[in-house]
Design a protein around this motif. Structure first.
Motif: not given
Length: 524
Positions: A373-381, A461-468, A479-488
């Motif tokens: 998963t990308m750092r913004c919380g979006a899946p790869n693709g 993503y934050s949970k997955a980051y801690e788990k992994d 990698p560490a999470p970032i502030k997602s540019p597409h979160l509501w």
């Protein structure tokens, strides 16, 4: 006897100037040849095969049009010149057995300098003619193209990830061509060949952009840093038409070689340089003002050091977009006067989803492929761009997922009645932007409520980051999470009865495309 000193000096200067001019003219070597209709597709200009007039040919500095006989002539720029044809509408260049377009000729008599990864083999002296074959094909006004951000495999195993996670589902795609937006590989340039063969399974022509991980790191400077890339893919900047659209590949990676005596390692910066910018100016001067232009690069435009010069070239054109990768998160950027843009409307720059996500990291799924998963919380693709005249739209596609998978909804499994007004529902709309409208309702008969765009790390993503964090080879921590540019986000309604309720989310993007998703929540 009187001597006119000024006259003597003037005469001497004039003579020197004339000699210099003649000497320069004598030293200039020209390449020439034809752009021709290759009727039998053998890539040779046979008797009876005619040249095509009005086709653009370039040496990466100058651009000329072929004459009525299809002939072109350009100067050789030293002993390292790439000549290429700018593919016109309704024609196609040859492709090789890896579906890589062959639209260029490399003139490098002595070959590339010796480096860890081999470059271009010596080409010998300049041929008498350099001929570019073209084949006619019908190109519609409306068509699709595939855009890959960083594929970036470290090794053959990760090329297999790419094959199973993305490529297999694209075999037989209706797209007319595809593009990898740089970081084709992850430093190991010997992987160009097996990766290209894997992507070729899709069955369409595939263009490539130079990324910072595609460079020859042992090069002393930028001029030799793309030798291996050139040997596989050709020039690092070029252009072509498909249908009514003009596509431009730019090289915005500048390599600064190591300085051993100062104990300095090599590094890169983002830039274009005067020669490339001047070439771009000439290239676009041959494009009608109403034509859609798509600039493709690796590092986002907002990071390019000489971007103001680039802005001056494109900002008066009404139809220009740009797309990059590099950051390993998806984002729509609208460049305004805050960054020195002077165009009538903000410039739309797309930071594309990456195939490798977060560098093939994270826990493996049931197929043994990291979720990455990308750092913004979006899946790869990857992205599917649809072009129609001078208009365009973009679809995000998550790897191994249906078209409708466009968002994740985060909410607690259970919430007490007293906590309802304080409980937030968060939605990551993977390809959302500031122009997206995102709404939520709870229950079939609930009222739709506008959600607020926020800049926070994605909760999943934050949970997955801690788990992994504790992952061991052959897998990698995220990698560490970032502030997602597409979160509501929005709070739950205050008066929900006890029981299980569906949370509906719908979004409409800047192109008018709508998507919906649903998640359940229990109220105690």
């Amino acid at each position: 006897m009187r001597i006119c000193v000024k006259g003597i000096i003037f005469s001497v200067c004039l003579a020197v100037s004339l000699i210099s001019s003649i000497s320069e003219s004598i030293q200039t070597i020209y390449a020439e040849g034809y752009v021709f209709l290759d009727l039998n597709k053998n890539r040779k200009m046979d008797p009876g095969e005619k040249g095509i007039p009005g086709i653009r040919v370039s040496n990466r500095r100058d651009i000329v049009l072929t004459n009525q006989q299809g002939k072109w002539r350009l100067p050789v720029l030293g002993r390292d010149t790439i000549f290429f044809v700018i593919k016109p509408k309704n024609y196609m260049t040859p492709v090789d057995d890896k579906n890589l377009p062959r639209f260029y000729y490399i003139h490098k008599p002595d070959g590339s300098p010796k480096m860890r990864y081999p470059g271009v083999q010596p080409t010998g002296e300049l041929p008498k003619q350099i001929n570019f074959p073209l084949y006619p094909q019908k190109e519609p006004n409306k068509f699709q193209a595939l855009f890959f951000g960083d594929t970036q495999p470290r090794d053959i195993r990760e090329i297999e990830y790419i094959a199973h996670d993305v490529i297999e589902d694209l075999v037989g795609s209706n797209a007319k061509f595809g593009v990898t937006l740089g970081d084709i590989v992850f430093d190991d340039l010997s992987l160009f060949e097996p990766l290209a063969r894997t992507i070729a399974l899709i069955g369409i022509p595939w263009y490539n952009v130079l990324g910072n991980h595609d460079e020859n790191y042992d090069a002393k400077d930028d001029s030799d840093s793309d030798e291996t890339f050139e040997s596989f893919f050709g020039p690092s900047y070029y252009s072509f038409d498909y249908g009514p659209t003009h596509f431009v590949v730019l090289d915005d990676v500048v390599w600064h070689g190591a300085v051993p005596e100062e104990n300095k390692r090599g590094f890169y910066t983002a830039g274009l340089g005067k020669t490339q910018l001047e070439w771009l100016r000439k290239d676009l001067s041959l494009c009608p003002p109403q034509q859609l232009v798509v600039l493709m690069m690796h590092i986002p435009m907002t990071e390019i050091e000489d971007r103001q010069e680039l802005y001056r070239i494109i900002e008066k054109r009404p139809y220009v977009i740009s797309v990059s990768a590099h950051t390993h998160y998806q984002r729509h950027v609208f460049i305004t006067d805050k960054d020195g843009w002077r165009g009538a409307k903000p410039h739309h720059h797309i930071v594309n989803v990456t195939v490798c996500g977060s560098w093939w990291s994270g826990s493996p799924n049931e197929l043994g492929i990291p979720h990455t998963t990308m750092r913004c919380g979006a899946p790869n693709g990857y992205s599917i761009f649809t072009f129609n005249g001078n208009q365009y739209s973009i679809e995000f596609r998550a790897a191994k997922s249906p078209q409708q998978y466009q968002m994740n909804i985060y909410a607690p499994e259970t919430v007490s009645s007293s906590e309802l007004p304080k409980t937030f529902v968060q939605v990551n709309v993977f390809s959302g932007s500031e122009k997206s409208r995102v709404e939520m309702k709870v229950g079939v008969n609930g009222a739709w409520k506008i959600m607020n765009k926020v800049e926070k790390p994605d909760p999943f993503y934050s949970k997955a980051y801690e788990k992994d964090k504790t992952l061991k080879a052959p897998f990698y921590p995220l990698p560490a999470p970032i502030k997602s540019p597409h979160l509501w986000e929005a709070t739950l309604p205050p008066n929900l009865p006890k029981g299980v309720h569906p949370i509906f989310v719908r979004t409409k993007d800047m192109f008018g495309q709508t998507y919906t998703a649903v998640r359940s929540i229990r109220v105690d």
